[in-house]
Design a protein around this motif. Structure first.
Motif, short mmCIF file in Angstrom:
data_model
loop_
_atom_site.label_atom_id
_atom_site.label_comp_id
_atom_site.label_asym_id
_atom_site.label_seq_id
_atom_site.Cartn_x
_atom_site.Cartn_y
_atom_site.Cartn_z
N ALA A 134 40.21 40.89 45.89
CA ALA A 134 39.12 41.45 45.08
C ALA A 134 38.66 40.47 44.00
O ALA A 134 37.46 40.36 43.71
N GLY A 135 39.63 39.75 43.40
CA GLY A 135 39.26 38.76 42.39
C GLY A 135 38.42 37.64 42.98
O GLY A 135 37.43 37.19 42.37
N GLN A 136 38.78 37.17 44.19
CA GLN A 136 38.00 36.12 44.83
C GLN A 136 36.61 36.61 45.21
O GLN A 136 35.61 35.89 45.10
N MET A 137 36.52 37.86 45.67
CA MET A 137 35.23 38.40 46.07
C MET A 137 34.31 38.63 44.87
O MET A 137 33.09 38.51 44.97
N LEU A 138 34.91 38.97 43.71
CA LEU A 138 34.12 39.26 42.52
C LEU A 138 33.86 38.02 41.66
O LEU A 138 33.16 38.13 40.65
N LEU A 167 24.46 29.33 42.75
CA LEU A 167 25.67 29.77 43.44
C LEU A 167 25.70 29.18 44.86
O LEU A 167 24.72 29.29 45.61
N ALA A 168 26.81 28.55 45.21
CA ALA A 168 27.00 28.00 46.55
C ALA A 168 27.88 28.95 47.36
O ALA A 168 28.62 29.76 46.81
N GLY A 169 27.79 28.83 48.67
CA GLY A 169 28.61 29.68 49.52
C GLY A 169 27.77 30.34 50.60
O GLY A 169 26.59 30.04 50.80
N PRO A 170 28.39 31.25 51.33
CA PRO A 170 27.66 31.94 52.42
C PRO A 170 26.51 32.78 51.87
O PRO A 170 26.56 33.28 50.74
N HIS A 171 25.51 32.95 52.70
CA HIS A 171 24.32 33.70 52.28
C HIS A 171 24.62 35.20 52.46
O HIS A 171 24.29 35.81 53.48
#
Length: 423
Positions: A134-138, A167-171
């Motif tokens: 949850a911390g990584q997702m938030l 913000l970088a990462g998946p769309h």
């Protein structure tokens, strides 16, 4: 009713990470309990199908005394108990049933007890893993929140709008939110920049015709053949022209003061207070107002010209909005804790407390000062607030019980007052 009940039962202001972790843990425990119950039911059903297990069966003639019609052979069960006794018939079947029941109870007890303990242990590990996930997702949401908080905490509405989350990462949904937020910041930044450029350009364009108009009026007034009426009209036109020039100068200064101070320099507000008091003494003498300066050491950093304009606007505002003969203006610079202060108080007509916040808005004046012949352009306190916020400070004002206003400007103190040089 449901909303009120949920507010009472759910924890107040529980973080989203804790709520997600709690949801993961509850769902995992429920799934584990259901799985354990299904396993127990299948296990009991499988053991119950076994029935009585017979060690041996023999065929023999029926006893003579109990001869009866029917099949002649007799099926007899044989079992051995714990003491080594050989049991047959019903005794053997009872022994086997008792052993089967004890095996079922022991297996069920072991399954429920050990399975429950394992479920609790694995549930705790799953809760910790859910907390980390949850911390990584938030984390992207925290980045968006931190950026928005920095922009909201900026000293002016348009400060910090150049920041982007990027913000970088998946769309996914979070990246879509961050990109939308960046697009909104970009539009706001362009809007504020365009507004500042428009004010500055319009002020520059208006200054030239006002200067030409003033020169023409002065030429007409000073001609030898000018009548008294023409000279009186020229004086009135010059006053109106002077007010417009002050307005344009104030707009230019307001547009310039709303930009961030990029090259701050050490400044001692005591020097500025003494200089402004001496500079405004002539205007104060004509108005019958006494300016009293208490220049205490107040080292800070910033733009010396803007800080001088800040103090000058406060003092001029105190002189112009006063009682006339017998009035006074007190201006003080001092250091208090890790801050420096400029305190300006003046005598004058009473000011209603609810009117104080509006005094810091552009073109806002009190009562009769709203007419075209007003003494100022209505930008003095607006410029004071903009300059203070550009230097990381704040302005507060309160009406005095005897009339007039008391304004306090708070600015960050210089980190090392011994490095100050005259500005």
């Amino acid at each position: 009713m449901r909303t009120l009940l949920s507010k009472k039962l759910l924890p107040h202001r529980m973080p989203l990470r804790a709520r997600l972790t709690l949801t993961y843990a509850v769902l995992f425990m429920l799934a584990g309990i259901v799985l354990l119950g299904v396993t127990y039911a299948l296990f009991s059903q499988q053991i119950g199908r076994g029935g009585v297990k017979v060690l041996a069966r023999t065929l023999g003639p029926p006893p003579a005394a109990t001869a009866s019609p029917g099949p002649s052979p007799t099926d007899r069960a044989i079992a051995v108990n714990d003491q080594g006794d050989v049991l047959t018939g019903k005794q053997a079947e009872e022994l086997l049933r008792d052993q089967n029941r004890r095996i079922r109870e022991a297996a069920a007890t072991s399954l429920i007890t050990q399975g429950g303990i394992a479920l609790v242990v694995v549930g705790g590990a799953a809760t910790g893993l859910g907390w980390l996930i949850a911390g990584q997702m938030l984390a992207p949401l925290h980045r968006v929140t931190d950026t928005a908080r920095r922009i909201a905490a900026a000293p002016a509405a348009d400060r910090g709008l150049h920041e982007r989350i990027a913000l970088a990462g998946p769309h996914d949904e979070v990246k879509e939110l961050a990109d939308t937020f960046d697009a909104m910041l970009e539009r706001l930044d362009r809007s504020f920049d365009g507004q500042r450029r428009f004010v500055a350009n319009a002020s520059h364009e208006l200054r030239t015709p006002l200067t030409v108009g003033r020169a023409l009026v002065e030429m007409a007034m000073h001609r030898p053949s000018a009548s008294p009426d023409v000279r009186q009209l020229g004086e009135n036109l010059l006053q109106i022209n002077l007010r417009h020039e002050r307005l344009i100068t104030g707009l230019l200064l307001l547009a310039g003061s709303e930009t961030e101070i990029t090259d701050p320099a050490p400044v001692d507000l005591a020097d500025i207070v003494g200089h402004v008091a001496a500079q405004t003494s002539l205007e104060a003498g004509r108005a019958g107002v006494a300016v009293r300066a208490t220049a205490g050491e107040a080292p800070t950093t910033g733009d010396a010209m803007l800080l001088e304009r800040l103090v000058q606007n406060l003092v001029e505002n105190g002189i112009r909005h006063n009682t006339g003969e017998g009035g006074w203006v007190d201006v003080t610079s001092r250091t208090r804790g890790g801050l420096v202060e400029i305190h300006v108080a003046n005598s004058g007509p009473p000011v209603a407390p609810y009117e104080v916040p509006s005094l810091f808005e552009p073109f806002r004046r009190l009562g009769p000062d709203r007419v075209i012949t007003a003494k100022g352009a209505g930008l003095g306190l607006s410029i004071v607030r903009s300059v203070a916020r550009a230097h990381g400070g704040e302005v507060t004002a309160r009406p005095r019980p005897d009339g007039g206003l008391a304004v306090t400007v708070t600015l960050p103190a210089a980190p090392d007052p011994y490095t100050l040089e005259p500005a």
